[in-house]
Design an enzyme around this catalytic site. Structure first.
Site, PDB file in Angstrom:
ATOM      1  N   PRO A  10     -10.653 -13.099 -52.385  1.00  0.00           N
ATOM      2  CA  PRO A  10      -9.655 -12.099 -52.769  1.00  0.00           C
ATOM      3  C   PRO A  10      -8.254 -12.378 -52.250  1.00  0.00           C
ATOM      4  O   PRO A  10      -8.067 -12.856 -51.126  1.00  0.00           O
ATOM      5  CB  PRO A  10     -10.191 -10.792 -52.175  1.00  0.00           C
ATOM      6  N   ASN A  11      -7.309 -12.057 -53.120  1.00  0.00           N
ATOM      7  CA  ASN A  11      -5.867 -12.147 -52.863  1.00  0.00           C
ATOM      8  C   ASN A  11      -5.321 -13.574 -52.915  1.00  0.00           C
ATOM      9  O   ASN A  11      -4.106 -13.756 -52.863  1.00  0.00           O
ATOM     10  CB  ASN A  11      -5.488 -11.488 -51.517  1.00  0.00           C
ATOM     11  N   ARG A  18       2.448 -14.078 -51.859  1.00  0.00           N
ATOM     12  CA  ARG A  18       1.787 -13.384 -50.759  1.00  0.00           C
ATOM     13  C   ARG A  18       2.171 -14.016 -49.414  1.00  0.00           C
ATOM     14  O   ARG A  18       1.820 -15.174 -49.154  1.00  0.00           O
ATOM     15  CB  ARG A  18       0.277 -13.516 -50.958  1.00  0.00           C
ATOM     16  N   TYR A  23       1.139 -18.354 -45.850  1.00  0.00           N
ATOM     17  CA  TYR A  23       0.329 -19.085 -46.823  1.00  0.00           C
ATOM     18  C   TYR A  23       1.097 -20.126 -47.640  1.00  0.00           C
ATOM     19  O   TYR A  23       0.498 -20.825 -48.461  1.00  0.00           O
ATOM     20  CB  TYR A  23      -0.370 -18.093 -47.762  1.00  0.00           C
ATOM     21  N   ASN A  74     -13.225 -20.811 -49.587  1.00  0.00           N
ATOM     22  CA  ASN A  74     -12.271 -20.016 -48.807  1.00  0.00           C
ATOM     23  C   ASN A  74     -12.624 -18.553 -49.089  1.00  0.00           C
ATOM     24  O   ASN A  74     -12.196 -17.997 -50.112  1.00  0.00           O
ATOM     25  CB  ASN A  74     -10.822 -20.307 -49.192  1.00  0.00           C
ATOM     26  N   ALA A  77     -10.615 -12.592 -47.151  1.00  0.00           N
ATOM     27  CA  ALA A  77     -10.996 -11.454 -46.296  1.00  0.00           C
ATOM     28  C   ALA A  77     -12.511 -11.238 -46.239  1.00  0.00           C
ATOM     29  O   ALA A  77     -13.023 -10.682 -45.253  1.00  0.00           O
ATOM     30  CB  ALA A  77     -10.295 -10.180 -46.763  1.00  0.00           C
ATOM     31  N   HIS A  80     -14.670 -12.004 -43.034  1.00  0.00           N
ATOM     32  CA  HIS A  80     -14.757 -11.211 -41.816  1.00  0.00           C
ATOM     33  C   HIS A  80     -15.785 -10.083 -41.867  1.00  0.00           C
ATOM     34  O   HIS A  80     -16.091  -9.496 -40.835  1.00  0.00           O
ATOM     35  CB  HIS A  80     -13.363 -10.662 -41.476  1.00  0.00           C
ATOM     36  N   ASP A  87     -25.292 -14.031 -47.059  1.00  0.00           N
ATOM     37  CA  ASP A  87     -26.665 -14.214 -47.538  1.00  0.00           C
ATOM     38  C   ASP A  87     -26.709 -15.147 -48.744  1.00  0.00           C
ATOM     39  O   ASP A  87     -27.651 -15.929 -48.898  1.00  0.00           O
ATOM     40  CB  ASP A  87     -27.302 -12.859 -47.884  1.00  0.00           C
ATOM     41  N   GLU A  98     -16.608 -24.195 -45.089  1.00  0.00           N
ATOM     42  CA  GLU A  98     -15.742 -23.009 -45.064  1.00  0.00           C
ATOM     43  C   GLU A  98     -14.330 -23.467 -44.738  1.00  0.00           C
ATOM     44  O   GLU A  98     -14.146 -24.260 -43.803  1.00  0.00           O
ATOM     45  CB  GLU A  98     -16.235 -22.044 -43.978  1.00  0.00           C
ATOM     46  N   HIS A 100      -9.940 -22.388 -44.532  1.00  0.00           N
ATOM     47  CA  HIS A 100      -8.864 -21.399 -44.530  1.00  0.00           C
ATOM     48  C   HIS A 100      -7.530 -22.132 -44.534  1.00  0.00           C
ATOM     49  O   HIS A 100      -7.388 -23.192 -43.889  1.00  0.00           O
ATOM     50  CB  HIS A 100      -8.947 -20.510 -43.279  1.00  0.00           C
ATOM     51  N   LEU A 101      -6.576 -21.548 -45.234  1.00  0.00           N
ATOM     52  CA  LEU A 101      -5.216 -22.102 -45.239  1.00  0.00           C
ATOM     53  C   LEU A 101      -4.585 -21.938 -43.860  1.00  0.00           C
ATOM     54  O   LEU A 101      -4.006 -22.872 -43.301  1.00  0.00           O
ATOM     55  CB  LEU A 101      -4.367 -21.367 -46.286  1.00  0.00           C
ATOM     56  N   SER A 102      -4.675 -20.713 -43.341  1.00  0.00           N
ATOM     57  CA  SER A 102      -4.118 -20.410 -42.022  1.00  0.00           C
ATOM     58  C   SER A 102      -5.196 -20.643 -40.962  1.00  0.00           C
ATOM     59  O   SER A 102      -6.351 -20.951 -41.297  1.00  0.00           O
ATOM     60  CB  SER A 102      -3.645 -18.948 -41.980  1.00  0.00           C
ATOM     61  N   ARG A 107      -4.478 -15.526 -35.277  1.00  0.00           N
ATOM     62  CA  ARG A 107      -3.936 -14.321 -35.919  1.00  0.00           C
ATOM     63  C   ARG A 107      -4.618 -13.062 -35.351  1.00  0.00           C
ATOM     64  O   ARG A 107      -5.108 -13.082 -34.240  1.00  0.00           O
ATOM     65  CB  ARG A 107      -4.080 -14.466 -37.435  1.00  0.00           C
TER      66      ARG A 107
END
Ligand code: DQA
Length: 142
Positions: A10-11, A18, A23, A74, A77, A80, A87, A98, A100-102, A107
């Site tokens: 998402p996002n 954003r 990002y 990725n 959200a 978390h 699952d 897995e 992540h950009l950041s 953070r």
């Protein structure tokens, strides 16, 4: 060519507008182009999907599990809190990376916990779009 699924949560469709300080200024279409080109160089046929919908993400993971397709995820959200995503990831029959950009660990505290990491082969975070390329390189070596 070996297929690889790159799945964005998402996002991430909002990349470019954003929080560009976190990002970057490239948008999702730029990211897709980057991943397809980086994959091609490594001999991968990369398919990129982005969804804001948890059930759609689960369906893509189920398809990857059935086909044995390696996944670079990725989870955004979902990382978390989504036990259903975890699952689904646990059912994968090929490698899962897995990404992540950041760097979530630098953070807010709620980003420090990933419910996905324990079922991933490995995690790459904090390198912007290069996180995706590094994940493809890691897959190549596996
Ligand atoms: C993210 C980090 C997550 O904490 C956040 O919710 C995202 C993007 C990243 O790529 O840095 O949406 O996964």
């Amino acid at each position: 060519m070996q297929p690889v699924m790159i799945l964005n949560g998402p996002n991430l469709n909002r990349l470019g507008t954003r929080e560009p300080d976190i990002y970057g200024s490239d948008d999702h279409a730029d990211l897709v182009g980057f991943c397809v080109a980086a994959g091609k160089e490594l001999g991968f046929e990369v398919q990129v999907g982005q969804t804001n919908d948890e059930s759609e993400m689960l369906a893509w993971l189920h398809d990857a599990a059935d086909a044995g397709t390696p996944v670079i995820l990725n989870p955004a959200a979902f990382t978390h809190y989504s036990y259903s995503l975890r699952d689904a990831c646990a059912q994968l029959t090929g490698p899962l990376i897995e990404i992540h950009l950041s760097n979530p660990h630098s953070r807010e505290e709620f980003r420090h916990r990933s419910v996905i990491s324990a079922v991933a082969s490995g995690t790459i975070a904090g390198f912007g779009m290069d996180s995706y390329r590094l994940a493809l390189e890691a897959l190549k070596r596996m």
